[in-house]
Motif scaffolding. Sequence first.
Motif, PDB file in Angstrom:
ATOM      1  N   LEU A 166       8.066   2.168   3.862  1.00 36.19           N
ATOM      2  CA  LEU A 166       6.978   2.859   4.746  1.00 36.19           C
ATOM      3  C   LEU A 166       7.466   2.028   6.459  1.00 36.19           C
ATOM      4  O   LEU A 166       7.851   0.857   6.650  1.00 36.19           O
ATOM      5  N   LEU A 202      -1.942   7.684   5.237  1.00 36.31           N
ATOM      6  CA  LEU A 202      -0.945   8.519   5.086  1.00 36.31           C
ATOM      7  C   LEU A 202      -1.078   8.271   2.719  1.00 36.31           C
ATOM      8  O   LEU A 202      -0.776   9.556   2.772  1.00 36.31           O
ATOM      9  N   THR A 236       6.733   7.103   8.998  1.00 38.19           N
ATOM     10  CA  THR A 236       5.638   7.947   9.393  1.00 38.19           C
ATOM     11  C   THR A 236       5.301   8.061  11.077  1.00 38.19           C
ATOM     12  O   THR A 236       6.251   7.452  11.798  1.00 38.19           O
TER      13      THR A 236
END
Length: 604
Positions: free
Chosen positions: A218, A340, A263
């Motif tokens: 991420l 998430l 993200t």
Amino acid sequence: MLSRARRLHPTLRRLLLPTTPAPSRAPPLPAHHSAAAQTTSKPFPILFRRHLCSPPPPTPPPPAAPHPPAVVSSDLPAVSANSVCPGCGIAMQSSDPALPGFFSLPSPKSPDYRARLAPITADDTQISSSLKSGHLREGLEPSRGAEPPPAVAAAAADTAEARGEGKVLVCARCHSLRHYGRVKHPDAERLLPDFDFVAAVGPRLASPSGARSLVLLLADASDFDGSFPRAVARLVAAAGEAHRADWKHGAPANLPRALLVVTKLDLLPTPSLAPDDVHAWAHSRARAGAGGDLQLAGVHLVSAARGWGVRDLLDHVRELAGARGNVWAVGARNVGKSTLLNAIARCSGVVGQPTLTEAPVPGTTLDVIKVDGVLGAQAKLFDTPGLLHGHQLTSRLTSEEMKLVQVRKEMRPRTYRIKTGQSIHIGGLVCLEIEELTVGSIYVTVWASPLVPLHMGKTENAGTMIKEHFGLQLQPPIGQDRVKELGKWVKKQFKVSGNSWDTNSKDIAIAGLGWFGIGLKGEAVLGLWTYDGVDVISRSSLVHERASIFEEAGFTVSQIVSKADSMTNKMKGTKKTNKRKESKTPTSPITAPDAAESASTADA
């Protein structure tokens, strides 16, 4: 009122007659009743009113059985010493409230503790209104099909709420983060060890046997190079190269795979970005950070806040993980892992509320947490604590300073047109100087939090800016004492070139803060000042656009700048007032003894 009552109730006429009974109509009363009758010579208006205003007293109920001892409701699971907080993953304890993981059991309550102690009776106000209207009712019985009184409905709602279906019991730290957005005991956070993914999960990835491994790398879209987990990406690349030869020959080998997940896509100015361009840009930046050996199984651009790309990511993860794979979500602190995974859980149709704690505080998750019921079959999804990156500016800031630096809304460009000998400050954290140019001027666009004030001025005044404005007009840091605590002020030099005035050609990114977008048609030598140890890199441009209206020289309009200016003006006004008072005071005042001596000399 009495006449109306007589018409409605003929039996009341007997109450109004004299209390002495007629001998021909009633038998004589006993002695004690006759004595009481003789002492009373008037009707009983008080008893009459009570008779009209209240129903006849009910028969006393039989004595109720004693209540059973209170027990804890079965809807609240008991917490043992081995329990783990589902919000942050830390072991729960009840010994020290100041330490993370503290949890106190609720007070013992019976299952019907919300029930009312007495039955609901008729309202006196309704009886009084019926009396005034001439319609006397001995009791108020609700008609069939009528709605229950509000008190009964509220009690039913409380009973339904007391069932606790879907509730998630978390530690006191997670409760404070969820409801107040802060840690209740920040001093205890220093006692928590940093999570080392390489040491904790690395052996599983390096082992040639075991379940299939999938790592979600991420990275924050607003701070890609600062938040990208380079060490984990290099570990995955090294494990893949070590096992790839055995896998090609048909031998059993655990070939770990990696998915790049960008993200917080909603923070970028999405109307001006093409998804394919961002996809290619993120892929190239990931390979540059981890090395050319990193083989990515895919790149996903997501926004958990708006649900962009979550469904595609879930389908791809299920496909790569298989029926028994292990999926690890890895990233820097405050990159949005828990947010998430909660969005993925909602998208997969998990019953109940998401359990992972979400908060804008770095380091929310404290240990590895298994997220059940998302991937199906025997596949497992794990949330890991955020990795601490010392090369990010945010790792040195306090919680109040973090609130200024964190980007929480869509980023907006702030563009300057500057020449040689001018500089731009982003708070008290970064200063960009224009040292050499082959053209007259260049365009510099600042992409950072709008709460951080900017300043554009001459480079020769940079020393004065540090002494007089760092910590005041230029925040963070908050306070001039914090400037020395952040470290040594060092300089890095960059040579950039471009071939267009209309778009940005290069970015100079500062880890944990943002980046400068440089637009020019020629070459330039730039010097960037920041604190020692902060990672600063030059990269290809992510966002090519710039603002249509340029910023002016001086400080930008900001609440921080206005407050600092008012404080400075008050201090200057106080100094001027003190100087005026000192100037009015005589330089050699005459004391009382001197005055007495001068008076005696004059008399002589």
